[in-house]
Design a protein around this motif. Structure first.
Motif, PDB file in Angstrom:
ATOM      1  N   UNK A 114      -3.771 -11.377  -3.568  1.00 51.21           N
ATOM      2  CA  UNK A 114      -2.841 -12.350  -3.024  1.00 51.21           C
ATOM      3  C   UNK A 114      -2.264 -11.968  -1.682  1.00 51.21           C
ATOM      4  N   UNK A 115      -2.534 -10.754  -1.208  1.00 52.16           N
ATOM      5  CA  UNK A 115      -2.028 -10.323   0.086  1.00 52.16           C
ATOM      6  C   UNK A 115      -0.510 -10.353   0.113  1.00 52.16           C
ATOM      7  N   UNK A 116       0.036 -11.023   1.130  1.00 56.28           N
ATOM      8  CA  UNK A 116       1.490 -11.067   1.269  1.00 56.28           C
ATOM      9  C   UNK A 116       2.162 -11.867   0.155  1.00 56.28           C
ATOM     10  N   UNK A 117       1.375 -12.660  -0.576  1.00 56.14           N
ATOM     11  CA  UNK A 117       1.953 -13.383  -1.711  1.00 56.14           C
ATOM     12  C   UNK A 117       2.215 -12.445  -2.878  1.00 56.14           C
ATOM     13  N   UNK A 118       1.610 -11.266  -2.839  1.00 54.08           N
ATOM     14  CA  UNK A 118       1.799 -10.302  -3.912  1.00 54.08           C
ATOM     15  C   UNK A 118       0.936 -10.597  -5.122  1.00 54.08           C
ATOM     16  N   UNK A 119       1.274  -9.972  -6.212  1.00 50.40           N
ATOM     17  CA  UNK A 119       0.594 -10.180  -7.491  1.00 50.40           C
ATOM     18  C   UNK A 119       1.266 -11.346  -8.203  1.00 50.40           C
ATOM     19  N   UNK A 120       0.499 -12.357  -8.564  1.00 49.63           N
ATOM     20  CA  UNK A 120       1.061 -13.541  -9.209  1.00 49.63           C
ATOM     21  C   UNK A 120       1.848 -13.185 -10.462  1.00 49.63           C
ATOM     22  N   UNK A 121       1.301 -12.289 -11.258  1.00 50.85           N
ATOM     23  CA  UNK A 121       1.947 -11.980 -12.517  1.00 50.85           C
ATOM     24  C   UNK A 121       3.235 -11.192 -12.316  1.00 50.85           C
ATOM     25  N   UNK A 122       3.224 -10.251 -11.404  1.00 53.01           N
ATOM     26  CA  UNK A 122       4.443  -9.490 -11.121  1.00 53.01           C
ATOM     27  C   UNK A 122       5.508 -10.411 -10.550  1.00 53.01           C
ATOM     28  N   UNK A 123       5.119 -11.347  -9.701  1.00 56.29           N
ATOM     29  CA  UNK A 123       6.069 -12.333  -9.188  1.00 56.29           C
ATOM     30  C   UNK A 123       6.729 -13.097 -10.328  1.00 56.29           C
ATOM     31  N   UNK A 124       5.918 -13.490 -11.298  1.00 54.17           N
ATOM     32  CA  UNK A 124       6.431 -14.290 -12.412  1.00 54.17           C
ATOM     33  C   UNK A 124       7.308 -13.464 -13.347  1.00 54.17           C
ATOM     34  N   UNK A 125       6.948 -12.193 -13.535  1.00 50.04           N
ATOM     35  CA  UNK A 125       7.788 -11.327 -14.363  1.00 50.04           C
ATOM     36  C   UNK A 125       9.188 -11.239 -13.753  1.00 50.04           C
ATOM     37  N   UNK A 126       9.225 -11.089 -12.443  1.00 52.74           N
ATOM     38  CA  UNK A 126      10.507 -10.962 -11.752  1.00 52.74           C
ATOM     39  C   UNK A 126      11.320 -12.242 -11.822  1.00 52.74           C
ATOM     40  N   UNK A 127      10.642 -13.369 -11.622  1.00 53.89           N
ATOM     41  CA  UNK A 127      11.346 -14.646 -11.502  1.00 53.89           C
ATOM     42  C   UNK A 127      11.629 -15.310 -12.837  1.00 53.89           C
ATOM     43  N   UNK A 128      10.640 -15.288 -13.744  1.00 60.02           N
ATOM     44  CA  UNK A 128      10.718 -16.145 -14.924  1.00 60.02           C
ATOM     45  C   UNK A 128      10.905 -15.420 -16.253  1.00 60.02           C
ATOM     46  N   UNK A 129      10.446 -14.168 -16.345  1.00 60.80           N
ATOM     47  CA  UNK A 129      10.489 -13.472 -17.629  1.00 60.80           C
ATOM     48  C   UNK A 129      11.885 -13.397 -18.253  1.00 60.80           C
TER      49      UNK A 129
END
Length: 198
Positions: free
Chosen positions: A110-125
């Motif tokens: 994902x480059x600068x978007x980061x890892x989709x799953x890590x993003x979601x863990x941070x935001x939604x988990x």
């Protein structure tokens, strides 16, 4: 050929009004994943998703049930692919599989978007138990792959080290998303790896 066209391949099996005769679920999940990745879960509308996936609303609901359900399935699909890719790195990286895996984790597709799953863990988990479950399982699987590479005969004994390496790699994603230059991230990663390995 577009992604929508790829999803809507023609066969002799009908699936009901509005639904493609042949439905490539893996391809549909990839398309949905990119929509969520670009817009975020909240901002991704049903119209955004159905248009990108080439589905009518009735087909969408008939196949996935809800936006939330689609999101969870897309995350699980992403996790499976990411773990398969990480295992492939471990299997083909020669003398330093751990270093290669840390580099791969720290430099996601994902480059600068980061890892989709890590993003979601941070935001939604914190308020979505299923996302939290998928996230925990994903991180535990990363640690297992790392631990088996650190000590193939006694992976459980290497679990703490594996956890440290995983945390190190995942931590650099925040630097990448914040816009730190690649050279700075590489130096930080190298320094941190030397601390973990001592």
């Amino acid at each position: 050929m577009s992604e929508t066209a790829d999803i809507q391949k023609t066969t002799t099996r009908g699936q009901g009004p509005g639904r493609p005769r042949e439905f490539d679920e893996a391809k549909a999940l990839e398309v949905a994943l990119n929509v969520f990745w670009q817009k975020g879960f909240e901002a991704a509308s049903l119209e955004d998703l159905t248009k990108a996936m080439g589905l009518s609303r009735s087909s969408f609901y008939g196949t996935f049930g809800s936006k939330q359900a689609l999101f969870q399935r897309a995350l699980a699909h992403y996790s499976r692919n990411a773990l398969n890719n990480l295992q492939a790195v471990a299997d083909t990286s020669g003398e330093d599989p751990v270093g290669a895996m840390v580099e791969a984790l720290a430099n996601p597709q994902g480059g600068s978007r980061g890892c989709m799953l890590i993003n979601c863990i941070t935001e939604l988990a914190p308020h979505d138990e299923e996302v939290a479950r998928i996230g925990r399982q994903h991180l535990e699987s990363i640690e297992e792959i790392l631990a088996k590479s650190i000590d193939p005969e006694h992976p459980e004994a290497a679990r703490d080290s594996a956890s440290a390496y995983a945390s190190l790699a995942i931590g650099t994603l925040a630097l990448r998303k914040a816009g730190f230059p690649a050279e700075r991230i590489a130096k930080t990663l190298a320094q941190a790896k030397s601390v973990v390995s001592t």
